[in-house]
Structures are given as C-alpha cells and as structure tokens.
Design an enzyme around this catalytic site. Structure first.
Site: not given
Ligand code: NOJ
Length: 752
Positions: A298
């Site tokens: 993530d």
């Molecule tokens: C953080 C989020 O937890 C995740 O779900 C998301 O896809 C990413 N940022 C990218 O934006």
C-alpha cells in the site's frame, strides 16, 4: 504538470442532458426498469492458459535474462503523479508502473517514453477507480446493497471501460476487507459484514473490471477492516481460524475470478505489519491460496515499517518487505534506493528479485500490455459518460437504496400530497462525492432531488427546496426560518441528509455515528413542525438512527449513489421504482454495541429470558436496529413451502432445496431470498447462522415463484486454530427468509 482533464467540455455538455425515463406521472411500480445488457470489450483481460500461458513463461524468462539488476529493480518501482515525479524514470526503466495520471495526454507521453527505454517494457498504469471514472456508480457498499452480482459486475465493467479510455489499465480495487465496525471510515469501500456476500461481490467486481480492460488489485491483505476501535491504520488481532474463516474467503473469490494483483494492508496484524509478513504474503497468499499475480505494497507502507518499529532504516524496510513477498513498492522509493546495495551486500538474494520481476512481467504479459495499442487521447472524450454507462449507473443506483422504514405506507408519495418541502444540501449539491476526487477528476453537474420530483409529479405538486445548512458538512444552519416556514406549509418533508466532506473514506474514523454538524438539529426542527418527514440518508456507513427512527415515518438508506443517484431517488420516492436494496451491514442501536453483526458465535448464556446473567447489556438491547440483509419494499413478500430435496446429504454432496416466494402486495417488486445455515454441534462453537446462498428475484404483484437453492456441503467447512480445514458431519439447520432473522426452517443431516 497539468491537473486538468482534457474532455471537461464534453463532460459539462452531457451533464445537462440527463436522460431519464419518460417524463410524466407514473405512481405505480408496474414497470420495474430492465437492466442494461453487458457488452463485450476488445480490451477484456484474463489469465491466459494452455500454450499461450507457456509461451508467456518463455517470454518472461527471455526478458528477465536480458535485464540488468537496475532494470529489474525498476520494474518493482511504482511511482506516480505527485512530489518530484520525473518522466525520465520511465524512459530509463527505473519505474515499471505509474499511478494517479488521469489526463490521457500525459499517459500517452509516458507510454511512449516506456517504449523508448532499452527493453521497451510497457507500463502498468494504476488509479483508484473505486466506483467510477467519469460516470460515478454507487459506492461499493451501495453496490453490495443491490445483492445483484450482475449489476455489480456491470458497474465495474463501465468503470474499467472509462478508465481504459484514459489509458488507465490497473485499478486498486476491489477492497474486500470485511467491515464490521461502522466507526471505520472505509466501510463505504467494501461489501459489508458478510463473508458470502463479500465473496460474491469480490468475484463480480473482478470479472467486471477485467472485462472492461483494467486489471484489479484485491486489497488489503489482510484484516485491515478489523482496526481496533475502527481507528484507521490501527492494529488488528485476528486468530488464524477467524482469519481463514472470515477474512480470507473474499480474497479467494477474487483470486478465483482472476485478480491479477493484491495489495498489502497498512496495518499490523497480530503484531506483524502486513507489509513485512512473510507468513501472510508468501506462505498464505502465494502458497496456500495459489495466487499467481504480484503483490503491491500500500502507499508508502514499506517506509512505514520504520514507524511500525520493525525496521531501523530504509534499507532494512526494503529488505524485509521484499523477502516477505512484496513484489512492488508503491511510492516509498525504498526498493529503488536500497535493493541493489542489498543484493551486492548479499543480504537479498538476486533470486528473490528475479521472482518479484517474474511475477510483474507475467502479469504484464497476461494483461496483454506488450501487444496493446497506446491510449489515443483524441478518442477519450467520446468514450466517457456515454448513454450505456449512464444507463448502467442508473440501474445500479435504483437497486442500491434500502428502505428501512415506511410507516403507514407514506411512500411512494401519495396522490393527495400537494406540496413538498425538500430540505438538505445533499439534495441539491451539483456534485457527487467520489473516492479518488483527490486525484483531480472534474466534478460533473447533476440533477437535484427537487428537480426529479417535479419531473415526475408535474406542476400540480408544489415543491420548495432549501439547503438547510451552509455547507455539505452541515456547519451552520442556513435560512432556518425560511426552511421551517416552507416545511410547515408543506404536506410532506423530504430531508436529504448524511455524510460528505471529510466524513467518509480513508482516515475518516468516527466515534459518534450521528448526522454530522447541524443536521441533527435541523432534522429535529423539521420533525417538530409536525409534518411527516421522509429521511433520505446519504452516508458512507451505517449511522446510529435509534432516536431518529422512532420519530420519522420513512427512511431510505441510500449511501452515495453516484452520478445518477438523484434521478434514482426521484424514481423511488415517486414509486416509479420499487426499492429492493438490502443492508450489507447491521445498523447498530448505539455505538456501544459495536461490533454488532449477525453471524456471531452463540454464548453459554444467550439472551432468552431477558434476565440478569445473560449475555446482554444493562442499558441496550443485543439486536441491531436494522439487521443484516434487511430492506423493505413497497410491496409485501411472503415465503413458504421450504423443502429440502434430501434429508441426508454426503460430505461431498450439495444441500439442495426450494422455497416458494409470493408477492402478496399490489406492486411488482424485487426481493432477495436468503439462505442461512447453522451447524448444530461441532468440534468448535459455530456461528448462530451464516449466509450461504441468496437470489434476487423479480415478481409481479400477486405472482409466486419457486426458488431453488444449492449449498455445496464444502461451503460449511471451517478452520481450527492450527489453520486446518474441518468439515464435520452432523445436523445443520437451514433458515430461509428475506433478512438475517430468517425463520422458515428445515434440518439436514450431513453424513460421512
Ligand atoms: C492508500 C489506500 O489504503 C489504498 O487503498 C489506495 O489504493 C492507495 N492509497 C492508493 O491511492
């Protein structure tokens, strides 16, 4: 770098020509609108098989053999629009994937640059196209409320088509984390509390995105939705048996449907941050679950290993993440900074790098990227917000609304209602809240609830509209006296209230699940007028409505419905569409009950007599205000004649049965037949019931239908605390109904 989106003009033009159903007054639901058909897309992607897959393996190895260490590590590096992005990283093979670019001209430039790099490996281009790109669909939780996998697939399909039209070929969806704590702000992004529903939804969404030409990233592996106290990013504690029984099945469903990638969770589970958890990523996901795609971290979660306290510095964080099984680094930049040195110092074997590269290249080949034409920016505008995409958005929105209460059949709006006061900024804002707005998509002008009511009810019904509060979050009451005067003068008040602004999404955890800002005060004022109030709630999660539900005759829980939402709300309020959504999450009576979910274990002291020393609260009931699977209709459905084909079924068999459903009311409608099972006696305590099958049926007024259902016995398996799968013979109760309190019952004996 431009944040503007090229086809803004085209979007604005379309936004004013809302193509709804034919005008005029039609207060019956006789014609339940039909669902738009899916279209075959030339960009559809899927894992290849047979000789094609073998050829891909050959090409992967051939390419890998030509790559320098730096080029390999470049493939593991996901960068994107934001601070310090340098297109040269793409040209020099130092970034194999990019994200957050939505302007097709920029995407094209980067695709062209990738083709000038030494090995000309195409880019993966990612975006959080969670519930739409230019045409917005209901939020995922609202999509789940449709209980209609075909519609859910359609929403993903059109989201993918539009994303692909702008050059995006990868999305960070579906989020399949189970959500049992409405304090968590990301509840809106999932499919709710139930394992079976979440699994069906996960598979439908993966199929839809892939058919539309966009690869999926199932997320967040694992357990993110169990953040303690619902506080985002907080630690989670999940025993292995529960992890495998509850949290893993939706991922398995997404993998079986062909998910190309998986994303780690930002949180630590059982004391180990997911991004450094080899047991989770390599042993479980890639090993036991047989996931062939690649794992992406993530956002900056590799760097966050330092703050989690499991890495002393960036080099250790990069090493731990890679060795745990994280193939691609989203935005921390630590792989590109440290992995080459780690390899040279022999702390990371080059075989581990090769394995990650192999997985990424394999996905790129199976996605068809090496053969795909680059995006054509001149064509993008014509492929966005097209009539079929809008028809799909409307079809999903119509079914995503859950009618929670309708005392005295106050809805649909009766013919004797001559004046209506529409109150609430959420009825009239001309924008739709969309996860991903932060990446700069344009907002689109849309209709208002009052305009839709006027369209359906005609000039003989007077309609006034007042925002009631100054901002979408309800910071201050606005035009209080004028609003209340209009409300007093009306036969009916339609209050459209809820959560917007910072009240939903990532890092939007709440401790008070009430109407934000002054909206509670506004609603009290409206109720005090003595006029009947219909409450349309637009929220990203279940709120606590105990006090409100006792005082208003009708409530529609709509979550956020997307671009065609207000059109759909107008149709439901006026009865052109009969609501058929069902709650994908229990709605608590109070925050103190949380977590409250239907498939809990029994206790040794269940609440039966409502006496002391039962498992209960002194000051609150045990049951939620509205249970999982619940949702009313403008008609009435009855169930009877539950019959199981066989009273005894072998362990390798399938429990098959049927039930008759009758539309006993005066309107056509749709209802969800829900089948729950319970193992009476097991080697471990088993849930009081679990959803194992459901089917949404359409029935004309007065009609009956026999619905067949089938539950493979293996779906009744569970795991012990060593993670071993168990499937046990014995008696199982079958409950069938239209929500999780289903009471029509039969018993089946599962034999050896
Ligand atoms: C953080 C989020 O937890 C995740 O779900 C998301 O896809 C990413 N940022 C990218 O934006």
């Amino acid at each position: 770098m431009s944040r503007l989106f090229l086809p803004a003009l085209a979007l604005a033009t379309l936004a004013f020509s809302l193509a709804g159903p034919a005008q005029g007054q039609n207060r019956s639901a006789q014609n339940q609108p039909s669902q738009p058909a899916a279209v075959q897309d030339p960009n559809a992607m899927a894992w290849r098989s047979g000789p094609e897959a073998a050829e891909i393996e050959r090409r992967v190895e051939a390419l890998l053999a030509q790559m320098t260490l730096d080029e390999k590590i470049g493939q593991l590096n996901l960068t994107g629009r934001g601070d310090g992005f340098d297109p040269q990283w793409v040209a020099t093979g130092r970034s194999g994937a990019i994200m957050n670019f939505i302007d097709p001209r920029e995407v094209r430039r980067l695709q062209d640059l990738a083709r000038t790099s030494r090995l000309q490996i195409p880019l993966i281009i990612g975006l959080d196209a969670i519930h739409g790109f230019a045409t917005y669909f209901p939020q995922p939780i609202g999509q789940a409320a449709t209980f209609d996998p075909k519609l859910i697939e359609l929403a993903a399909y059109w989201t993918a088509r539009e994303s692909r039209a702008a050059g995006v070929n990868w999305t960070f969806a579906p989020m399949v984390d189970l959500t049992r704590d409405p304090r968590w702000g990301r509840v809106f992004e999932g499919a709710g509390e139930d394992v079976h529903l979440a699994s069906v939804v996960a598979a439908a969404r993966v199929r839809g995105y892939h058919r539309g030409g966009v690869a999926t990233s199932v997320k967040h592996f694992a357990g993110y939705g169990e953040a303690e106290a619902g506080r985002d990013y907080n630690s989670v504690w999940i025993p292995l048996s529960k992890l495998l029984d509850r949290h893993v099945p939706p991922f398995q469903a997404a993998i079986a449907a062909g998910a190309f990638t998986a994303m780690t969770s930002l949180s630590a589970m059982n004391g180990m941050p997911a991004t450094a958890d080899r047991g989770l990523l390599t042993d479980l996901l890639k090993g036991r679950l047989g996931f062939r795609g690649f794992v992406v971290s993530d956002f900056a979660s590799i760097e966050e290993l330092i703050k989690h306290g499991v890495a002393a510095d960036g080099a250790e964080a990069a090493r731990k993440a890679l060795l745990a099984g994280v193939d691609m680094d989203m935005f921390s930049g630590l792989y590109i900074q440290h992995l080459a040195d780690e390899v040279r110092a022999e702390r990371v074997p080059v075989a581990a790098i090769d394995e990650a590269v192999r997985r990424i290249l394999r996905v790129k080949f199976h996605m068809g990227l090496f053969e795909a034409a680059p995006v054509d920016p001149a064509a993008t505008a014509g492929l966005l917000i097209t009539p079929p995409a809008r028809a799909a958005a409307l079809a999903v929105a119509r079914e995503a609304m859950v009618l929670l209460k309708n005392d005295g059949d106050i809805l649909p709006i009766r013919p004797d209602v001559r004046s209506i006061a529409v109150v609430g900024a959420l009825a009239m804002v001309d924008e739709d809240w969309q996860y991903g707005d932060n990446v700069g998509l344009p907002r689109i002008r849309r209709s208002t609830v009052q305009a839709e009511l006027a369209r359906h009810l005609g000039p003989q019904v007077r309609i006034s509209a007042h925002s009631g509060f100054t901002t979408q979050c309800g910071i201050e009451l606005a035009e209080r006296e004028a609003t209340l005067a209009a409300a007093r003068a009306a036969d009916l008040i339609v209050a459209v209230l809820g959560e917007e602004c910072e009240f939903m999404g990532e890092s939007a955890s709440r401790t008070r699940l009430d109407l934000p800002g002054v909206q509670g005060e506004l609603l009290n004022d409206l109720i005090a007028t003595g006029k009947p109030v219909v409450l349309v709630l637009k929220t990203g999660r279940p709120l606590v409505l105990t006090d409100i539900a006792a005082r208003v005759p009708a409530i529609i829980q709509s979550f956020h419905l997307g671009s065609e939402g207000r059109v759909a709300i107008g149709e439901v309020l006026t009865g052109r569409v009969n609501p058929s959504g069902k709650l994908p999450m229990s709605m608590p009576r109070s925050v103190g009950q949380i977590p409250v979910y239907y498939d809990h274990l029994p206790t040794g002291r269940p609440q039966i007599k409502h006496e002391r020393y039962e498992s209960s609260f002194i000051d609150e009931r045990n049951e939620p205000l509205f249970p999982f699977g619940f949702g009313l209709s403008y008609t009435r459905f009855t169930l009877d004649q539950l019959v199981l084909d066989q009273a005894r079924v072998p362990l390798a068999g399938t429990i098959v049965g049927s039930v008759r459903i009758t539309n006993a009311g005066a309107r056509d409608g749709r209802e969800v037949v829900q089948v729950y099972l319970r193992q009476r006696v097991g080697s471990r305590s088993r849930p009081v019931r679990e959803l194992k099958a459901f089917e949404k049926v359409t029935l004309a007024a007065g009609a009956s239908q026999t619905v067949r259902f089938a539950v493979p016995v293996e779906a009744l398996a569970f795991h012990d605390d060593q993670g071993r799968r168990r499937l046990e013979p014995g008696l199982y109760d079958v409950f069938v109904g239209t929500d999780s309190r289903a009471s029509l019952a039969a018993t089946v004996e599962v034999g050896e």
